[in-house]
Enzyme design. Structure first.
Site, PDB file in Angstrom:
ATOM      1  N   THR A 124      -3.751  -0.855  -7.682  1.00 39.28           N
ATOM      2  CA  THR A 124      -4.509   0.306  -8.154  1.00 39.28           C
ATOM      3  C   THR A 124      -3.680   1.580  -8.099  1.00 39.28           C
ATOM      4  O   THR A 124      -2.629   1.614  -7.440  1.00 39.28           O
ATOM      5  CB  THR A 124      -5.753   0.490  -7.240  1.00 39.28           C
ATOM      6  OG1 THR A 124      -6.567   1.544  -7.748  1.00 39.28           O
ATOM      7  CG2 THR A 124      -5.367   0.858  -5.827  1.00 39.28           C
TER       8      THR A 124
ATOM      9  N   GLU B 229      -3.827   7.819  -3.768  1.00 40.48           N
ATOM     10  CA  GLU B 229      -4.295   6.902  -2.714  1.00 40.48           C
ATOM     11  C   GLU B 229      -4.482   7.582  -1.352  1.00 40.48           C
ATOM     12  O   GLU B 229      -5.236   7.088  -0.516  1.00 40.48           O
ATOM     13  CB  GLU B 229      -3.295   5.754  -2.584  1.00 40.48           C
ATOM     14  CG  GLU B 229      -3.939   4.418  -2.335  1.00 40.48           C
ATOM     15  CD  GLU B 229      -4.655   3.899  -3.557  1.00 40.48           C
ATOM     16  OE1 GLU B 229      -5.864   3.642  -3.427  1.00 40.48           O
ATOM     17  OE2 GLU B 229      -4.041   3.751  -4.620  1.00 40.48           O
TER      18      GLU B 229
ATOM     19  N   GLY C  37     -13.110  -1.875  -7.418  1.00 45.57           N
ATOM     20  CA  GLY C  37     -14.384  -1.220  -7.102  1.00 45.57           C
ATOM     21  C   GLY C  37     -14.419  -0.459  -5.796  1.00 45.57           C
ATOM     22  O   GLY C  37     -15.503  -0.287  -5.226  1.00 45.57           O
TER      23      GLY C  37
ATOM     24  N   GLU D 190      -5.929   4.171  -7.521  1.00 47.56           N
ATOM     25  CA  GLU D 190      -7.114   4.740  -6.864  1.00 47.56           C
ATOM     26  C   GLU D 190      -8.140   5.216  -7.891  1.00 47.56           C
ATOM     27  O   GLU D 190      -8.750   4.381  -8.511  1.00 47.56           O
ATOM     28  CB  GLU D 190      -6.750   5.848  -5.864  1.00 47.56           C
ATOM     29  CG  GLU D 190      -7.575   5.777  -4.563  1.00 47.56           C
ATOM     30  CD  GLU D 190      -9.026   6.153  -4.707  1.00 47.56           C
ATOM     31  OE1 GLU D 190      -9.875   5.258  -4.465  1.00 47.56           O
ATOM     32  OE2 GLU D 190      -9.355   7.299  -5.025  1.00 47.56           O
TER      33      GLU D 190
ATOM     34  N   ARG E  51       0.838  -1.201   0.000  1.00 48.60           N
ATOM     35  CA  ARG E  51       0.000   0.000   0.000  1.00 48.60           C
ATOM     36  C   ARG E  51       0.877   1.257   0.000  1.00 48.60           C
ATOM     37  O   ARG E  51       1.943   1.278   0.632  1.00 48.60           O
ATOM     38  CB  ARG E  51      -0.850  -0.021   1.273  1.00 48.60           C
ATOM     39  CG  ARG E  51      -1.826   1.128   1.434  1.00 48.60           C
ATOM     40  CD  ARG E  51      -2.944   1.043   0.464  1.00 48.60           C
ATOM     41  NE  ARG E  51      -4.124   1.786   0.906  1.00 48.60           N
ATOM     42  CZ  ARG E  51      -5.155   2.035   0.103  1.00 48.60           C
ATOM     43  NH1 ARG E  51      -5.145   1.625  -1.152  1.00 48.60           N
ATOM     44  NH2 ARG E  51      -6.212   2.692   0.552  1.00 48.60           N
TER      45      ARG E  51
ATOM     46  N   THR F  91      -9.738   0.093  -9.697  1.00 50.35           N
ATOM     47  CA  THR F  91      -8.678  -0.790  -9.231  1.00 50.35           C
ATOM     48  C   THR F  91      -8.600  -1.905 -10.266  1.00 50.35           C
ATOM     49  O   THR F  91      -9.328  -1.890 -11.240  1.00 50.35           O
ATOM     50  CB  THR F  91      -9.067  -1.337  -7.826  1.00 50.35           C
ATOM     51  OG1 THR F  91      -9.192  -0.258  -6.932  1.00 50.35           O
ATOM     52  CG2 THR F  91      -8.076  -2.292  -7.253  1.00 50.35           C
TER      53      THR F  91
ATOM     54  N   SER G 210      -7.650   0.577   3.083  1.00 51.96           N
ATOM     55  CA  SER G 210      -8.102   0.123   1.762  1.00 51.96           C
ATOM     56  C   SER G 210      -9.276  -0.830   1.929  1.00 51.96           C
ATOM     57  O   SER G 210      -9.544  -1.322   3.027  1.00 51.96           O
ATOM     58  CB  SER G 210      -6.951  -0.602   1.066  1.00 51.96           C
ATOM     59  OG  SER G 210      -7.394  -1.213  -0.111  1.00 51.96           O
ATOM     60  N   SER G 211      -9.947  -1.102   0.819  1.00 48.35           N
ATOM     61  CA  SER G 211     -10.986  -2.147   0.790  1.00 48.35           C
ATOM     62  C   SER G 211     -10.540  -3.353  -0.018  1.00 48.35           C
ATOM     63  O   SER G 211     -11.319  -4.287  -0.217  1.00 48.35           O
ATOM     64  CB  SER G 211     -12.262  -1.601   0.155  1.00 48.35           C
ATOM     65  OG  SER G 211     -12.749  -0.526   0.902  1.00 48.35           O
TER      66      SER G 211
HETATM   67  N1  GLY Z   1      -8.416   2.861  -3.436  1.00 47.90           N
HETATM   68  C1  GLY Z   1      -9.383   1.879  -3.205  1.00 47.90           C
HETATM   69  C2  GLY Z   1      -9.037   0.959  -2.094  1.00 47.90           C
HETATM   70  O1  GLY Z   1      -7.885   0.894  -1.704  1.00 47.90           O
HETATM   71  O2  GLY Z   1      -9.898   0.315  -1.568  1.00 47.90           O
END
Ligand code: GLY
Length: 610
Positions: free
Chosen positions: A431, A452, A500, A433, A112, A413, A479-480
């Site tokens: 990603t 991000e 997403g 973002e 990340r 992403t 993040s997700s």
């Molecule tokens: N930028 C989307 C995530 O990290 O969930």
């Protein structure tokens, strides 16, 4: 330098107007040899599924030439940096979950992006007003850019678990960047979506737009010699070419002195990143999350992502109901409510665990899930529901008084999956973002920088509300991303993940129950219409879901409410997540599954098709 893009007469795609900068050629546009645009592939020897054909092909070539799943994942991700530059690439970050066949272990790498050492919780507050910046003001700036973790992830993964070198795994991407690839309608859609961002920066205009500052014509061939050179230098010198090297200096320079186009009136704020911040970056190995769901072992990504804890908690809540024995309406109602409750806990408790304790154990404890399940009756709960209390000893259905923090939910992403003949598996979500990230291309380097840092909360719900996701020096935003690997009796059963933003979590969850509880094949489970409840009054739903009788029953009988998913610009934004996965079939066969329709469809390939 030769023309970056060439417009081919008789292109396979409809051509856009306004292409005055294009160099015409009489050669009809061609896909690469053996182009197979297929969403499902079954066979042996290894498998890849990603958002794009050239990238999946790079992965298959790497497997064929002796690389393992880890090598191939790097080949796929780096090629996506060429062909899907608005959602992937060296300027971003991501999370890799790996199953190692030899030791039967699941390991994860947190790649990340990281905030600069000068970051403070006020990063996105307007100094003049003390109020949070508007999202686009924050995004299209140097402030939104975190130190990219992508190349560090590739380097770490390959050194620890690969069979080839990083340089060797970058070769397919270098070739595609050098020779060019066909600009697809989906590529053009992404340019339209991010047009104002790309137009703001000289370097992005030069690389990605016509000389009039318009999207490239579909069907043209785009070359990226700058990126070919950047990757070649990383191949030659290693990741230190970026972290502590000349590329890191260029990234920090682009962040602190964004190359703003003279015609732009947008107030582009410079960022705080230094070359030393880039040099300090480390991709981190972390323990995966784990829950048992219907006898399967489900492994996911721990904080700084909320993916593993949120899907895990929702699955634990769902474990208390026999979804396959319920009507589809009742089972979907339970899915929506489990997700609603898990999101309340995610927003209250999950952030970068290196900065504050995150109650991972509690969030993943089946006994805690029972204290959430007991809130669900026969009608939809009212959102925002309050968080639970994931600290033992657990009470009976207690809820905390904490207010819900505001959540920004990015949309773009990509997810890729690879399996090899030795039994290794990689599930990798990465990603930059938003579509085109911050909009800033590093001059002369051929890739966009992420935005991000806007995944941090800009401010807590109230000044006294605990918020685990505020910016801090060196911190990673929540993040997700939910790269997931599922084992059955200790061996890979299937793997999946999705793009997403926050809908990643619900896409993974819904696809997983489609496959495990509703008996769909993995390709069917991925293709099925989506609905996403994230502790909001209305769940986002795709048009194909809204038109079903199921949606009507959920509304009339269970009190669920739905809103048609929409995006800022394009009809394609009504889709939720072009996911990918691999199912491990009997007899050592793989079924690779990519998205059939959403975002133009993805690419699934196997080494030996059957
Ligand atoms: N930028 C989307 C995530 O990290 O969930």
């Amino acid at each position: 330098m030769q023309a970056r893009y060439v417009l081919r007469i008789g292109a396979v795609f409809a051509l856009a107007a306004g292409t005055s900068a294009a160099t015409a050629s009489a050669t009809p546009a061609q896909h690469p040899p053996n182009y197979v645009k297929q969403a499902t592939a079954t066979g042996t020897g290894g498998a890849v599924a990603s958002a794009e054909f050239n990238a999946s092909k790079a992965g298959i070539e790497t497997l064929r030439s002796g690389g393992n799943a880890i090598d191939a994942a790097v080949a796929v991700a780096s090629t996506l940096g060429v062909t899907e530059p608005f959602v992937a690439g060296a300027g971003g970050g991501g999370y890799m979950v790996i199953y190692l066949a030899k030791t039967k272990q699941v390991v994860t790498i947190d790649g990340r992006e990281m905030c600069a050492a000068a970051c403070t919780p006020n990063l996105f507050l307007d100094p003049a007003t003390g109020k949070p910046l508007a999202f686009e003001d924050a995004r299209r700036s140097g402030l939104s850019v975190g130190v990219p973790g992508m190349v560090a992830t590739w380097d770490k993964a390959v050194k620890a678990y690969g069979r080839k070198s990083l340089g060797s795994n970058l070769k397919p991407a270098i070739e595609v960047a050098d020779h060019g690839f066909t600009v697809t309608p989906n590529f053009v859609d992404q340019e339209k979506e991010a047009l104002a961002d790309l137009q703001t920066f000289t370097s992005s205009r030069k690389l990605f737009l016509t000389k009039d500052g318009q999207p490239l014509p579909a069907g043209s061939t785009l070359r990226n010699p700058d990126l070919a050179h950047t990757y070649s230098e990383i191949a030659k010198h290693g990741a230190s070419y970026l972290y502590g090297g000349p590329l890191g200096n260029d990234i920090a320079r682009a962040v602190t002195h964004p190359p703003v186009w003279s015609g732009s009136t947008f107030n582009v704020r410079p960022g705080l990143m230094t070359a030393q911040d880039v040099a300090n970056y480390v991709a981190k190995t972390r323990q995966p999350t784990h829950v048992n769901y219907r006898g399967l072992d489900v492994y996911g990504m721990p904080p700084s992502s909320s993916g593993g804890t949120t899907t895990g908690e929702a699955l634990n809540i769902l474990n208390g109901w026999n979804l396959s024995g319920e009507s589809r309406a009742e089972a979907t109602f339970h899915y929506l409510e489990a997700s609603r409750l898990a999101f309340a806990d995610r927003n209250a408790y999950v952030g970068d665990s290196d900065y504050q304790p995150v109650p991972v154990q509690g969030l993943l404890d089946p006994a805690f899930a029972a204290t959430r399940r007991c809130l669900v009756g026969n009608k939809a709960l009212t959102s925002p529901v309050a968080p639970g209390i994931p600290f033992a000893p657990y009470g009976t259905c207690p809820t905390s008084k904490t207010a819900a923090n505001p959540v920004h939910e990015g949309t773009q992403t990509n997810h890729l999956v690879v399996a090899d003949k030795w039994g290794n598996v990689v599930s990798y979500t990465n990603t930059i973002e938003q579509v085109a990230g911050s909009g800033i291309t590093v001059p002369g380097r051929g890739f966009l920088l992420n935005n991000e840092m806007t995944d941090f909360d800009f401010a807590p719900a109230t000044p006294s509300t605990y918020d685990p996701n505020l910016p801090a020096p060196g911190k990673r935003p929540r993040s997700s991303m939910s790269p997931t690997i599922v084992l059955k009796a200790g061996a890979p059963d299937f793997t999946l993940g999705s793009p997403g933003g926050a809908t990643i979590i619900t896409t993974v969850l819904q696809t997983l129950i489609n496959h495990v509880d509703f008996g769909m094949s993995l390709p069917q489970a991925l293709a099925a219409p989506r609905v996403s409840q994230r502790n909001n009054a209305k769940a986002d739903a795709e048009p194909a879901f809204l038109s079903t009788d199921l949606a009507k029953v959920l509304t009339s009988q269970y009190g669920e409410q739905f809103a048609a998913k929409t995006g800022p610009v394009l009809p394609a934004d009504s889709f939720i997540g072009n996911a990918t996965g691999i199912d491990f079939l009997p007899g050592g066969r793989f079924q690779a599954a990519a998205e059939p329709v959403r975002s133009g469809g993805g690419s699934a390939l196997v080494v030996n098709p059957q």
